[in-house]
Design an enzyme around this catalytic site. Structure first.
Site, PDB file in Angstrom:
ATOM      1  N   ASN A 228       5.319  81.206 -99.226  1.00 60.54           N
ATOM      2  CA  ASN A 228       5.674  80.043-100.037  1.00 60.54           C
ATOM      3  C   ASN A 228       4.866  78.853 -99.600  1.00 60.54           C
ATOM      4  OD1 ASN A 228       7.321  77.626 -98.767  1.00 60.54           O
ATOM      5  ND2 ASN A 228       7.949  79.456 -97.638  1.00 60.54           N
TER       6      ASN A 228
ATOM      7  N   LEU B 252       7.690  70.946 -98.941  1.00 62.26           N
ATOM      8  CA  LEU B 252       8.785  70.008 -98.633  1.00 62.26           C
ATOM      9  C   LEU B 252       9.162  69.114 -99.808  1.00 62.26           C
ATOM     10  CD1 LEU B 252       7.664  69.045 -94.999  1.00 62.26           C
ATOM     11  CD2 LEU B 252       9.334  70.766 -95.680  1.00 62.26           C
TER      12      LEU B 252
ATOM     13  N   CYS C  50       4.955  70.718 -89.144  1.00 62.67           N
ATOM     14  CA  CYS C  50       4.393  69.981 -90.275  1.00 62.67           C
ATOM     15  C   CYS C  50       3.056  69.393 -89.853  1.00 62.67           C
ATOM     16  CB  CYS C  50       5.270  68.796 -90.653  1.00 62.67           C
ATOM     17  SG  CYS C  50       6.972  69.196 -90.823  1.00 62.67           S
TER      18      CYS C  50
ATOM     19  N   LYS D 200      12.313  72.849 -84.110  1.00 59.06           N
ATOM     20  CA  LYS D 200      11.911  74.086 -84.795  1.00 59.06           C
ATOM     21  C   LYS D 200      10.415  74.302 -84.638  1.00 59.06           C
ATOM     22  CE  LYS D 200      12.277  76.668 -89.036  1.00 59.06           C
ATOM     23  NZ  LYS D 200      12.969  76.761 -90.318  1.00 59.06           N
TER      24      LYS D 200
END
Ligand SMILES: Cc1cc2nc3c(=O)[nH]c(=O)nc-3n(C[C@H](O)[C@H](O)[C@H](O)COP(=O)(O)OP(=O)(O)OC[C@H]3O[C@@H](n4cnc5c(N)ncnc54)[C@H](O)[C@@H]3O)c2cc1C
Ligand SMILES: Cc1cc2nc3c(=O)[nH]c(=O)nc-3n(C[C@H](O)[C@H](O)[C@H](O)COP(=O)(O)OP(=O)(O)OC[C@H]3O[C@@H](n4cnc5c(N)ncnc54)[C@H](O)[C@@H]3O)c2cc1C
Ligand SMILES: Cc1cc2nc3c(=O)[nH]c(=O)nc-3n(C[C@H](O)[C@H](O)[C@H](O)COP(=O)(O)O)c2cc1C
Ligand SMILES: Cc1cc2nc3c(=O)[nH]c(=O)nc-3n(C[C@H](O)[C@H](O)[C@H](O)COP(=O)(O)O)c2cc1C
Ligand code: FES
Ligand code: FES
Lengths: 286, 308, 308, 286
Positions: free
Chosen positions: B70, B74, B131, B168
């Site tokens: 995917n 965000l 990110c 994370k």
């Protein structure tokens, strides 16, 4: 982000295959679904897990509901028109009666039904004709006149069963290769039909390119166009955000909306077409 | 004696160890039509950013063998909308919420952390540092010890109170243990392992990358062995650091694998796409397995595969 | 006009781009009962070490969703046995052989390279640097730019002649492009992408890691998106560096994906376990696809997905 | 490394399921395999791809050949005894007649047949009895006396069909729970049978623990023991090196041999048992 209209009628069930018949390039399949047949409206879709136990295919496949019957001889039935296209749909169309599938249904938005009788044109491309026959019946029961145009590349990809056509005043067929009906594309015949039959609303379902082309025509005539879009979907229930497309709201703002819960039925003139592989400028959050 | 399914995720006390995975449960509303959200240990929100984001262009998704790619990018309405709308709804359901936050700069993380003070129903913070860092050539924060540390320190300094911070991490690193150690030292109360692996599918009809964004994140059972390995390695090196394990959990057996490897709780992501009630089945299957294996508490099973 | 399926893998001219993957074709004899080895572009041997190795204890294998873990541990009879027995047999078949070598020290690579001079039927050298470096806390050579460079330099200095050197890289790194650049600068004529990903499966009955060695290498279609991404990234950054692509290739379509991403040739590994004739099917399927798509030569298709 | 004896009779074929019957805890399945039935010898195995198109199971499953018939009414047949254990075997045992599977066969070594008549004892654990009936017939046709011992946890895991037992002079059964035959394990009855029947060779097939225990007994009596081992196999054709176990050669050196091509039939006294999770000291290359 627009608060999405979640279809709270959806349930996850085990559905039994009742029949599976080849019709041209497609398979007409019916499933025993119990009570949820009563919940389905034209335009809704189902999501089926494919491949069986131990399958490498982890995502469901979506199929438009062709017909939902509350009380058949078997109980609640849902019928689908499935094109054996890739691995998932080939698996599905290989199932024999009595096999069972895991189905989530009904999902998504449905076609809006006018409160007063109108002159409606239903346009379907390929298996996109599937949801239109149930819609035609409903429109006719509300006193609408219903014309229909179906197109495909070739004759065996036109799905137009006799009993499905009962509710239709006229049926025009186009095929790219001229093997059935007029040679050419749906859009070649649309304007004339709209004028002749004084069409007030178009309902459509089919490939995205076709929906875009119809929108251009409906916009030119200034008539409503409700189309059922088909974006690649991972979940079908609104949790993954893979199925989005840019749609302009009442406030003039374009947002990336989920075609599984804000669709598949959308207002064609609100969709920002030709947005594959890019986010349209000015989209909310871009 | 009754079985205890409770877990403590770095200070967040949860009635059971089954959470949703960030970005895989919508706003919560969508799943709530299939089961009450209170059934789960907690709901992890999709990663919230400061401003609204349209996300990436489509196609955003490709199915792969036992997995999917995917590149949602965000998409979301921004933190203020989230606090005003989604969170109160979750709280009204009685759901325990773990808010996932994501930033493009260290300052973003600081701002988001401040906004997280005293929110209703929030039991923890998951800090998505997988990110791109716009201030550092788009390098992913969690791929470098220094930037991983900076992001977590910014959250730690600004969060106030005792909301647990779970960092994370991305698996796309040479040494995930060293990154875990770094964020623990920077003040994380736990780590979430793993985010997606960077992957690509080429559409052989178009002869172009299938995703508009070219690359995407690989999730689902295909990556489970990589995830279990990451959890095992981090638990072996840092046995006191709570781990939220995830990556391809489809069944209670899979969840058990993560618990044995050292996870204190698990998140269910991609499984919910194929099966809306996956998290609920996983919960009851895991509870059964633990009891069959003779564990009196979940706690005893955490890291049990490390015994010798 | 006839279609040209030829490829040039850093100087090795091969009649077609389908190779076996190292460690997935035994000594060649085992596959030769199913098809003549001359059908393939080349046979890549399992990684040869200086001395005989028993490999790891069993269990060495675990099936995973669309993949498998292995921890063979480079079992083999050592380089001298290989040169005396396996290689002459391969040469007698008319097979083109790419010898894969693996070492535990930089010096090992140097020694092995010297042994590779003037061997019959050898068309190239694959240098497996995804091995633990015993002189550096067991860190895998290809996981650090410096050790990757050292191993390849040792081979380059000692190989003599013009045998092409293909450096095989591990995907378990933060930045595979920088490693590829390093080995190219150190004298590699090409890179092989990718070796297996580090993974683990826990046996939930025994509640212990399933493999005796705990971790193992993940291969098969599960990892294909990671492999395609690695090939695409390296080809984008270093368009002149030939790539031998691999990772989950099961069909001609899969091989085509790697070619489009930038591979000059591909290796078939795990697919042969499930299907002894996989490489042959892949070859004919790929040839058909290329012709259907209108390519007059394989060459034109290499990296075609990078056009814009 | 020992030059392995590659079974050059193997071929990859599409085999049709002819029958599939539940027998106790197992399924007796027969497959139409054409010419390769003639190539199969007792002890050989087949490797079958499981899960169908799009399966997440990428490795074959191995099954001992229960019986191979060159000329049945259908042509060459291979019969298997399959325990529905996990996902792959459940898929296989769910197949209906006329379904087809991808099969590689015959694979591996076979039981060695003595040139002179001997007194043989065949020992099978669970579905491990499968390859022993064909072996019994072959031994009997060579003038051997054949005794048989079968063991399992419980009665429905004893596979011993009437027609299979024709070639056997005596059949002793043990079950852990005593639901059939003597309560206990195979090894409890073995010594007595060896003595009473003056056994000269043991052939066995079953769980590794059982094979190890039998080896201890055969070594004590100084008689030959050919056992068919069952190691977890990824390829079945000798290319992956996953199925190895330590075996001591004539030269006294222990090597990690592939049970798929240097086995499954091996000399029990040469296998270094109890080697799970460690390489025995002194193994070649350790
Ligand atoms: C709302 C909706 C309604 C649909 N209605 C029908 C119908 O009535 N009849 C019918 O035959 N098919 C219908 N489809 C398409 C169907 O869901 C499958 O995509 C199609 O059957 C191909 O799946 P496959 O596994 O056979 O092919 P594959 O190519 O192997 O599957 C491909 C994968 O790509 C995704 N995908 C790629 N392109 C698309 C696309 N254009 N649409 C959806 N998914 C895509 C699928 O989700 C799947 O993950 C519909 C799709 C949607 C979204
Ligand atoms: C030479 C040989 C002969 C065999 N003969 C028979 C037979 O006649 N009848 C029968 O029912 N089964 C037999 N088996 C076992 C069979 O191959 C399968 O392992 C079994 O059916 C379980 O597979 P599954 O997919 O159902 O289970 P799963 O547990 O889902 O499969 C497990 C995976 O583990 C591997 N595996 C784990 N343990 C073992 C093991 N002990 N042996 C083999 N593979 C293992 C399998 O290869 C597979 O990859 C034999 C195995 C071998 C190696
Ligand atoms: C569609 C999708 C969207 C995701 N969005 C996020 C996100 O916003 N923030 C985040 O930290 N992880 C995100 N992830 C990663 C998941 O939370 C999870 O770490 C990963 O998918 C592995 O778990 P799974 O295999 O169970 O899905 C997303 C994953 C998917 C598939
Ligand atoms: C059983 C097995 C053994 C392997 N042995 C080696 C080896 O000796 N040397 C090496 O460079 N790679 C080895 N590999 C890695 C493969 O060559 C290949 O890089 C990897 O498996 C990915 O390709 P695949 O998915 O097609 O198998 C091995 C892989 C497997 C599955
Ligand atoms: S398909 Fe998942 S949100 Fe629409
Ligand atoms: S199973 Fe692959 S070598 Fe034996």
């Amino acid at each position: 982000m627009n608060p999405s209209s979640i279809n709270n009628r959806a349930a996850q069930i085990t559905a039994e295959v009742i029949s599976n018949k080849r019709v041209g390039a497609y398979h007409h399949m019916s499933f025993l679904v119990g009570d949820i047949a009563a919940q389905a409206l034209p335009g809704n879709f189902v999501a089926i897990a494919v491949g069986g136990e131990g399958s490498a295919m982890i995502l469901r496949r979506a199929f438009a509901i062709y017909r939902a019957t509350e009380k058949s001889a078997h109980g609640g039935l849902i019928e689908l028109i499935v094109a054996p296209h890739g691995q998932g749909s080939r698996w599905l169309t290989s199932l024999e009666p009595h096999a069972t599938v895991d189905m989530v249904a009904p999902l998504g938005t449905h076609f809006g039904i006018p409160t007063e009788p109108v002159r409606a044109l239903l346009v379907g491309g390929g298996y996109g004709s599937a949801p239109l026959f149930g819609l035609a019946e409903l429109l006719k029961s509300r006193g609408c006149r219903v014309d229909m145009v179906l197109g495909a590349s070739t004759a065996n990809k036109i799905y137009a069963p006799l009993d499905g056509k009962r509710a239709v005043s006229s049926l025009t067929i186009t095929t790219d290769d001229g093997s059935m009906g007029t040679q050419g594309q749906i859009t070649d015949v649309l304007s004339q039909i709209i004028i002749e039959n004084e069409i007030e609303i178009i309902y459509s379902c089919g490939p995205m390119g076709m929906l875009e082309a119809i929108t251009k025509i409906s916009d030119r005539f200034g008539i409503l166009h409700q189309c059922a879009v088909e974006e690649s979907m991972a979940c079908g229930i609104g949790v993954c955000m893979t199925c989005v497309l840019p749609v302009t709201g009442d406030d003039g703002v374009t947002r990336m909306l989920r075609s599984c819960i804000d669709g598949p039925v959308m207002d064609g003139s609100r969709v920002v077409w030709d947005s594959k592989r890019k986010i349209p400028e000015g989209t909310f959050g871009a | 004696m009754t079985f205890s399914f409770q877990t403590d995720l770095g200070g967040a006390l949860l009635p059971n160890p089954i959470l949703t995975a960030s970005g895989c449960a919508g706003s919560g509303k969508e799943l709530s039509q299939f089961f009450p959200l209170t059934e789960l240990g907690a709901i992890v929100t999709k990663s919230i950013m400061i401003k609204a984001r349209s996300g990436r262009a489509t196609p955003r998704m490709a199915e792969t063998p036992s997995g999917m790619l995917n590149s949602i990018g965000l998409q979301g309405p921004g933190v203020d909308y989230f606090i005003a709308n989604d969170l109160p709804w979750l709280d009204a359901q009685g759901a325990r919420t773990v808010v996932s936050i994501a930033g493009e700069t260290v300052e973003d993380y600081a701002v988001l952390a401040r906004k997280m003070r005293n929110l209703p129903g929030v039991v923890g913070l998951e800090v998505n540092i997988s990110c791109p860092n716009v201030e550092n050539r788009g390098m992913v924060f969690s791929c470098q010890p220094e930037t991983a540390r900076a992001a977590i320190e910014a959250v730690r300094r600004n969060i106030g109170g005792d909301l647990p911070i779970i960092a994370k991490l991305s698996p796309d690193v040479t040494d995930i243990v060293s990154i875990a150690r770094e964020v623990a030292n920077a003040g994380a109360d736990g780590v979430a392992l793993i985010n997606t692996l960077l992957g690509m599918v080429i559409d052989t009809n178009l002869m172009l990358p299938k995703l508009a964004q070219k690359t995407g994140g690989l999730s689902g059972p295909a990556i489970r062995p990589v995830a279990v390995r990451a959890v095992y390695q981090v638990h072996a090196a840092l046995p006191d650091l709570p781990i939220l394990g995830m990556g391809g959990i489809m069944t209670g057996r899979d969840a058990f694998e993560f618990i044995l490897a050292g996870a204190s709780a698990v998140s269910v992501g991609t499984a919910s796409f194929g099966n809306p009630t996956a998290a609920i089945s996983i919960k009851s299957e895991l509870e059964n397995i633990l009891q069959e294996k003779g564990f009196a508490t979940l706690q005893e099973a955490i890291g049990y595969a490390h015994r010798n």
